[in-house]
Design a protein around this motif. Structure first.
Motif, PDB file in Angstrom:
ATOM      1  N   ALA A 194       0.824  -1.205   0.000  1.00 17.64           N
ATOM      2  CA  ALA A 194       0.000   0.000   0.000  1.00 17.64           C
ATOM      3  C   ALA A 194       0.860   1.256   0.000  1.00 17.64           C
ATOM      4  O   ALA A 194       0.476   2.265  -0.588  1.00 17.64           O
ATOM      5  CB  ALA A 194      -0.909  -0.007   1.220  1.00 17.64           C
ATOM      6  N   PHE A 195       2.021   1.223   0.636  1.00 15.17           N
ATOM      7  CA  PHE A 195       2.886   2.399   0.659  1.00 15.17           C
ATOM      8  C   PHE A 195       3.373   2.740  -0.737  1.00 15.17           C
ATOM      9  O   PHE A 195       3.329   3.883  -1.157  1.00 15.17           O
ATOM     10  CB  PHE A 195       4.093   2.183   1.578  1.00 15.17           C
ATOM     11  N   LEU A 244       0.643   9.169  -6.249  1.00 15.45           N
ATOM     12  CA  LEU A 244       0.848  10.605  -6.076  1.00 15.45           C
ATOM     13  C   LEU A 244       1.817  11.152  -7.107  1.00 15.45           C
ATOM     14  O   LEU A 244       2.235  12.299  -7.022  1.00 15.45           O
ATOM     15  CB  LEU A 244       1.393  10.885  -4.680  1.00 15.45           C
ATOM     16  N   VAL A 283      10.069   6.267   0.422  1.00 13.92           N
ATOM     17  CA  VAL A 283       9.026   5.565   1.170  1.00 13.92           C
ATOM     18  C   VAL A 283       9.469   4.159   1.587  1.00 13.92           C
ATOM     19  O   VAL A 283       9.513   3.838   2.772  1.00 13.92           O
ATOM     20  CB  VAL A 283       7.728   5.487   0.340  1.00 13.92           C
ATOM     21  N   ILE A 326      -0.921  -3.411   7.152  1.00 16.42           N
ATOM     22  CA  ILE A 326      -1.910  -2.933   6.190  1.00 16.42           C
ATOM     23  C   ILE A 326      -2.286  -4.104   5.282  1.00 16.42           C
ATOM     24  O   ILE A 326      -1.418  -4.767   4.774  1.00 16.42           O
ATOM     25  CB  ILE A 326      -1.375  -1.758   5.351  1.00 16.42           C
ATOM     26  N   PHE A 341      -7.177   4.723  -1.381  1.00 12.43           N
ATOM     27  CA  PHE A 341      -7.239   3.265  -1.352  1.00 12.43           C
ATOM     28  C   PHE A 341      -8.212   2.746  -0.296  1.00 12.43           C
ATOM     29  O   PHE A 341      -8.624   3.464   0.604  1.00 12.43           O
ATOM     30  CB  PHE A 341      -5.840   2.691  -1.122  1.00 12.43           C
ATOM     31  N   LYS A 368      -7.778   0.491   2.165  1.00 13.37           N
ATOM     32  CA  LYS A 368      -7.264   0.584   3.530  1.00 13.37           C
ATOM     33  C   LYS A 368      -6.428   1.850   3.604  1.00 13.37           C
ATOM     34  O   LYS A 368      -5.539   2.050   2.772  1.00 13.37           O
ATOM     35  CB  LYS A 368      -6.419  -0.653   3.847  1.00 13.37           C
ATOM     36  N   TYR A 369      -6.749   2.732   4.562  1.00 11.78           N
ATOM     37  CA  TYR A 369      -5.977   3.963   4.694  1.00 11.78           C
ATOM     38  C   TYR A 369      -4.504   3.614   4.846  1.00 11.78           C
ATOM     39  O   TYR A 369      -4.136   2.706   5.585  1.00 11.78           O
ATOM     40  CB  TYR A 369      -6.472   4.801   5.870  1.00 11.78           C
ATOM     41  N   ASN A 370      -3.664   4.322   4.095  1.00 11.07           N
ATOM     42  CA  ASN A 370      -2.246   3.954   4.066  1.00 11.07           C
ATOM     43  C   ASN A 370      -1.325   5.154   4.151  1.00 11.07           C
ATOM     44  O   ASN A 370      -0.510   5.382   3.282  1.00 11.07           O
ATOM     45  CB  ASN A 370      -1.944   3.159   2.798  1.00 11.07           C
ATOM     46  N   PRO A 371      -1.446   5.982   5.224  1.00 12.14           N
ATOM     47  CA  PRO A 371      -0.476   7.067   5.338  1.00 12.14           C
ATOM     48  C   PRO A 371       0.933   6.501   5.529  1.00 12.14           C
ATOM     49  O   PRO A 371       1.095   5.409   6.067  1.00 12.14           O
ATOM     50  CB  PRO A 371      -0.928   7.828   6.587  1.00 12.14           C
ATOM     51  N   PHE A 372       1.915   7.249   5.033  1.00 15.60           N
ATOM     52  CA  PHE A 372       3.306   6.812   5.218  1.00 15.60           C
ATOM     53  C   PHE A 372       3.656   6.924   6.698  1.00 15.60           C
ATOM     54  O   PHE A 372       3.104   7.761   7.402  1.00 15.60           O
ATOM     55  CB  PHE A 372       4.253   7.708   4.422  1.00 15.60           C
ATOM     56  N   PRO A 373       4.593   6.113   7.176  1.00 16.19           N
ATOM     57  CA  PRO A 373       4.996   6.202   8.594  1.00 16.19           C
ATOM     58  C   PRO A 373       5.831   7.452   8.840  1.00 16.19           C
ATOM     59  O   PRO A 373       6.998   7.372   9.203  1.00 16.19           O
ATOM     60  CB  PRO A 373       5.780   4.912   8.833  1.00 16.19           C
ATOM     61  N   ARG A 374       5.248   8.598   8.598  1.00 13.74           N
ATOM     62  CA  ARG A 374       5.941   9.875   8.804  1.00 13.74           C
ATOM     63  C   ARG A 374       4.959  10.813   9.498  1.00 13.74           C
ATOM     64  O   ARG A 374       3.888  10.406   9.888  1.00 13.74           O
ATOM     65  CB  ARG A 374       6.309  10.501   7.464  1.00 13.74           C
ATOM     66  N   LEU A 407       0.501   7.943  12.055  1.00 12.40           N
ATOM     67  CA  LEU A 407      -0.050   6.663  12.489  1.00 12.40           C
ATOM     68  C   LEU A 407      -0.759   6.787  13.839  1.00 12.40           C
ATOM     69  O   LEU A 407      -1.405   5.847  14.288  1.00 12.40           O
ATOM     70  CB  LEU A 407       1.059   5.615  12.577  1.00 12.40           C
ATOM     71  N   ARG A 417      -3.845  14.119   1.150  1.00 10.65           N
ATOM     72  CA  ARG A 417      -2.594  13.855   0.451  1.00 10.65           C
ATOM     73  C   ARG A 417      -2.860  13.800  -1.061  1.00 10.65           C
ATOM     74  O   ARG A 417      -2.107  14.328  -1.865  1.00 10.65           O
ATOM     75  CB  ARG A 417      -2.038  12.520   0.959  1.00 10.65           C
TER      76      ARG A 417
END
Lengths: 643, 276
Positions: free
Chosen positions: A519-520, A527, A538, A643, B116, B118-124, B171, B185
């Motif tokens: 997913a990442f 984007l 990433v 995820i 998407f 499943k919500y998938n924000p970056f680990p930032r 997160l 985003r």
């Protein structure tokens, strides 16, 4: 049982387990379960047994070492070492000066020596080739009544063989045409009964002697200075040797007494557990007979300490003599090597002279009866800079040289292995086609299958020479540490350990990258990020904790590896000289693992040396445990979201 | 770039009944007779439809009917999957064929954003998540980035909730907040089209309601295509609905019309719960 019409009651009989397995109420399920429980228990038990045995053997080290250090002090060996230290420094400086003188004189004698030695070698080879015919001539000469024509025949055959051998010889071009002709004639004419060696050989030897004389004359001043440098220590050496002998005698007496004490304690213990009264009486009688004479340390140390004023008086003349000698050493050698060595000596000299001048003060402050606490045995082990064993003087078990060697090699290996394995993991996981992946992964994992002994061979035979040859390439001289003196060094070992760690680190780093949720990368690409941006902004950051854990596990493998470092690291037990900067990596070193492998087989069980090696084992175990602990923490701390 | 001539908006294809009522306006996205395959397995068969600008179009249908596949074709995120390709037909965005060999995929993805399942924000941090799209586009001006982050978070109705902790990890947000962050985003690069692949599938009813409210607001500025399994949701948020079955577009109509008087028998059976 009635198959056709089971009665209602028999239908439910099956609910009660039959007493199977010798009547024990154990069914197959619980048996299998207990088998696995047992296996896990055995594994954990083994770990505890290892820890127990390490600790049991190792902890005995501290009182033993404490006793040895106590004797070292009370017998006065420590006192003598105050004098020994400047003497050792003097020897090191002297050897540098000698090397400088030799480098300079070699400029004059080198050519003549080469001309002479090449001829000697050629002569030897020719004689070897014609050995059988020479034998024949000798035999003919020794046998009475050999007809002269037969002797002449033998001589003729030898001359012919000589001529062939001479023709096969490729003489180096240090000889001119005239000399070559003469060499050919003289060597062809060699006969076993010749009274003189070939004339040309005599000429060349004379030439060398003459050149040597000229060189000695030219560098007379320098040679004298070096001699004066050496002679300056003579009175001190004499004094030191005198008191050292006394101290050693005391020490030996102390060791004897200690052994006798042990023996007596054993006899008394045996008497305690003796079965019959007679046996008990026997043991007690024997124990009585063991003489335990207390050693008069005070009385024995007095004549040693009494020499102090004499030593103190020797220092000013010594310093003056050394300074005078250094005056006579030329400012600059005639060769680059000599100049470098002379400069080194000049740089180190002030420190040496200060040490010499300070030594009497230290000796005055020294007390023979100052007690040594147990903790000092531990600090002497952990922070001691000397690992000296089987010494006729005094054994020291200081682990610092081994620890620095181990850590430095590990750092070198890590610096090489980490970028390579992480880059390979990123490429394989993110950019390689499935076909390439199929090729790369097994190849890298195959490295793990190479036995470390075989890697050691490669280190000795290939990598060592490669490093040395590369380091002699003129345009690479800007690299610190070049040219490299030793083929077997920390860099060599680090290189091979890196190769050994790469499969572990690659596989784990690849797993870490693989575990970054798809997913990442989808979010990133959606984007408008390019593949490269996605990987480096990433995927790689998200996999960092896994990569770090991979690094630590690789480090664990590196620190624990034994065979390669034993074979390749050079095994010089000394703290590396960090004044070389990065070039330090090209120095040889010994390691924690290597020392155990090398020495444990040769020491007597239960001796202080044996115990010291177990202490090294405990240290190694703690380091591995620590690395493992940290890697677990890191992985837990930075877990990715699922995820 | 080559411009393809738009085909007639109403297809003569018998299998796909395209009956967009707003045929008067030129659709922004046109899907023309698209066949799609994962390797040898064909998953879309002659799909033909037009998606109008500033409207919400919902894709519904049973699992595996190809609605997500079609959605993922529109920003070519399917390119990441080995062997996945359109085998026939084309998709045009403002008359540009998005599978043209010279097409800049990166630019396309900035025009067509995606949210998407499943919500998938970056680990930032929250800020870094929203700024990511600009960063990879090479934007260096800190002021512009900060403004864009604020605007995008406001558009996603998240600003008030996170403005005091922009630099904390994304997160740490709740699921609904994380999904709205993902929408912010996506909005940060000012796309024309926003694709949403079951955006509420992993959320609770309250968070779902917030997202649906957000979709209503975003409709003013963006063209939205949403895949959903929840038929009530389709009714609530969309202007048009397309029903897919076994890789074919069965029916495409105004949402109200489709749900109240489905023309196709299969649609009717699916909506009444007798199929799928």
């Amino acid at each position: 049982m009635n198959e056709d019409k089971p009665s209602p009651s028999s239908d439910f009989q099956g609910l009660i387990k039959p007493p199977s397995f010798f009547g024990l109420r154990v069914d197959r399920q619980s048996l299998i379960k207990h088998f696995f429980t047992g296996s896990a228990a055995v594994t954990i038990l083994t770990l505890f047994l290892i820890m127990y045995s390490l600790l049991k053997e190792g902890t005995g080290f501290l009182p033993t070492y404490q006793f040895e250090l106590k004797v070292y002090r009370q017998a006065g060996l420590e006192f003598c070492d105050f004098i020994q230290k400047p003497l050792t420094e003097n020897t090191a400086l002297l050897s540098k000066l000698n090397r400088a003188v030799n480098a300079d004189t070699a400029t004059l004698t080198q050519k003549a020596q080469a001309r002479r030695d090449a001829l000697f070698l050629a002569k030897g080879r020719i004689e070897e080739k014609t050995a059988r015919l020479r034998e024949a001539v000798t035999e003919a000469l020794e046998t009475a009544g050999t007809p002269p024509e037969k002797l002449a025949q033998a001589r003729q055959a030898l001359t012919e063989a000589n001529a062939t051998a001479v023709a096969e010889e490729a003489f180096p071009d240090v000889y001119n045409a005239e000399e070559r002709r003469q060499i050919a004639t003289d060597l062809t004419a060699m006969q076993p009964d010749a009274a003189e060696p070939p004339a040309i050989l005599k000429t060349l030897s004379a030439e060398f002697t003459e050149q040597d004389r000229i060189a000695k004359e030219k560098y007379a001043g320098f040679l004298e200075a070096v001699e004066a440098f050496e002679e300056a220590t003579e009175p001190i050496v004499e004094l030191h040797d005198g008191i050292a002998e006394l101290a050693k005698a005391t020490k030996e007496a102390a060791v004897q007494q200690h052994m006798a004490e042990d023996a007596k304690a054993q006899l008394l213990a045996a008497a305690e557990s003796a079965k019959t009264p007679e046996a008990k009486a026997n043991f007690l009688k024997e124990a009585e007979a063991t003489s335990l004479e207390a050693i008069d340390y005070k009385g024995k140390i007095e004549p040693i300490v009494a020499k102090l004023p004499e030593y103190e008086a020797m220092i000013p003349p010594y310093v003056a003599a050394i300074k005078a000698a250094m005056e006579k050493v030329p400012q600059k050698g005639d060769t680059k090597e000599a100049t470098a060595l002379i400069n080194e000596v000049r740089k180190q000299l002030p420190k040496h002279l200060t040490h010499a001048e300070q030594s009497p003060a230290l000796m005055k402050a020294w007390q023979w009866d100052k007690p040594i606490p147990l903790i000092q045995a531990l600090t002497a082990f952990l922070f001691g800079g000397d690992w000296i064993t089987n010494s006729s003087w005094q054994d020291f078990y200081g682990v610092v040289p081994l620890l620095t060697g181990s850590l430095l090699i590990a750092v070198i290996a890590l610096v090489i292995a980490l970028p390579l394995s992480v880059a390979a993991a990123i490429y394989t996981n993110q950019f390689a086609t499935p076909r390439e992946q199929e090729l790369i992964k097994p190849f890298i994992e195959f490295i793990q299958a190479i036995p470390s002994v075989v890697l050691g061979f490669i280190g000795i035979s290939v990598v060592g020479d490669l490093i040395k040859e590369t380091s002699n390439i003129p345009w690479l001289q800007w690299i610190p540490g070049f040219p490299v003196q030793e083929r077997l060094n920390m860099f060599n070992a680090g290189l091979l350990l890196a190769l050994m760690a790469i499969p572990t680190m690659f596989s784990l780093a690849e797993d870490a990258i693989q575990n970054v949720p798809r997913a990442f990368s989808e979010a990133s690409e959606a984007l408008g990020a390019t593949k490269l941006q996605t990987v480096f902004r990433v995927i790689f950051p998200a996999s960092l904790s896994g990569v770090f854990a991979a690094m630590l596990l690789g480090l664990g493998r590196i620190v624990g590896e034994t065979m390669v470092v034993l074979l390749v690291a050079g095994n010089r037990i000394a703290i590396p000289d960090f004044s070389d900067g990065i070039g330090t990596v090209f120095q040889p070193a010994h390691t924690l693992t290597g020392i155990i492998a090398q020495e444990l087989g040769e020491v007597s069980k239960g001796s202080s040396h044996w115990q010291a090696l177990f202490m090294v084992g405990i240290l190694l175990f703690s380091i591995s445990l620590f690395i493992n602990f940290v890697s677990r923490k890191v992985v837990k701390r930075f877990q990715l979201p699922k995820i | 770039m080559t411009q393809t001539v738009a085909p007639p908006s109403v297809s003569s294809s018998s299998s796909s009944s395209v009956a967009a009522s707003s045929a008067t306006t030129q659709p922004l996205l046109k899907i023309n007779e698209v066949d799609f395959a994962y390797g040898a397995r064909q998953t879309l068969f002659g799909v033909n439809m037009g998606i109008a600008q500033r409207e919400v179009t919902a894709f519904i249908g049973p699992s595996g009917c190809g609605k997500s596949t079609l959605l993922r074709c529109i920003n070519r995120i399917n390119d990441m999957i080995e062997g996945a390709r359109i085998t026939k037909g084309n998709i045009t965005l403002g008359n540009v064929d998005i599978n043209h060999p010279d097409l800049d995929v990166i630019a396309l993805r900035r025009k067509v954003g995606m949210v998407f399942q499943k919500y998938n924000p970056f680990p930032r941090s929250i800020f870094e998540n929203v700024a990511y799209g600009l960063e990879v586009a090479g934007m260096k001006n800190k002021k512009v980035i900060a403004e864009t982050v604020e605007r995008s978070l406001r558009s996603a109705t998240l600003w008030e909730e996170v403005k005091d902790r922009l630099h904390e990890s994304a997160l740490g947000l709740s699921g609904g907040q994380q999904q709205r962050l993902c929408i912010a985003r996506t909005l940060s690069v000012r796309p024309e089209v926003v694709l949403m692949d079951e955006p509420c599938a992993a959320l609770d009813p309250i968070a779902t309601a917030k997202i649906e409210e957000l979709i209503h607001q975003l409709k003013k500025d963006y063209t939205i295509v949403i895949v959903t399994h929840n038929m009530e949701q389709a009714v609530r948020v969309s202007d048009k609905t397309a029903f897919f079955y076994l890789g074919k577009l069965i029916e495409f109509n105004n949402t109200m019309t489709l749900f109240s008087t489905p023309e196709n028998e299969q649609t009717e059976r699916y909506l009444s719960g007798r199929m799928g």
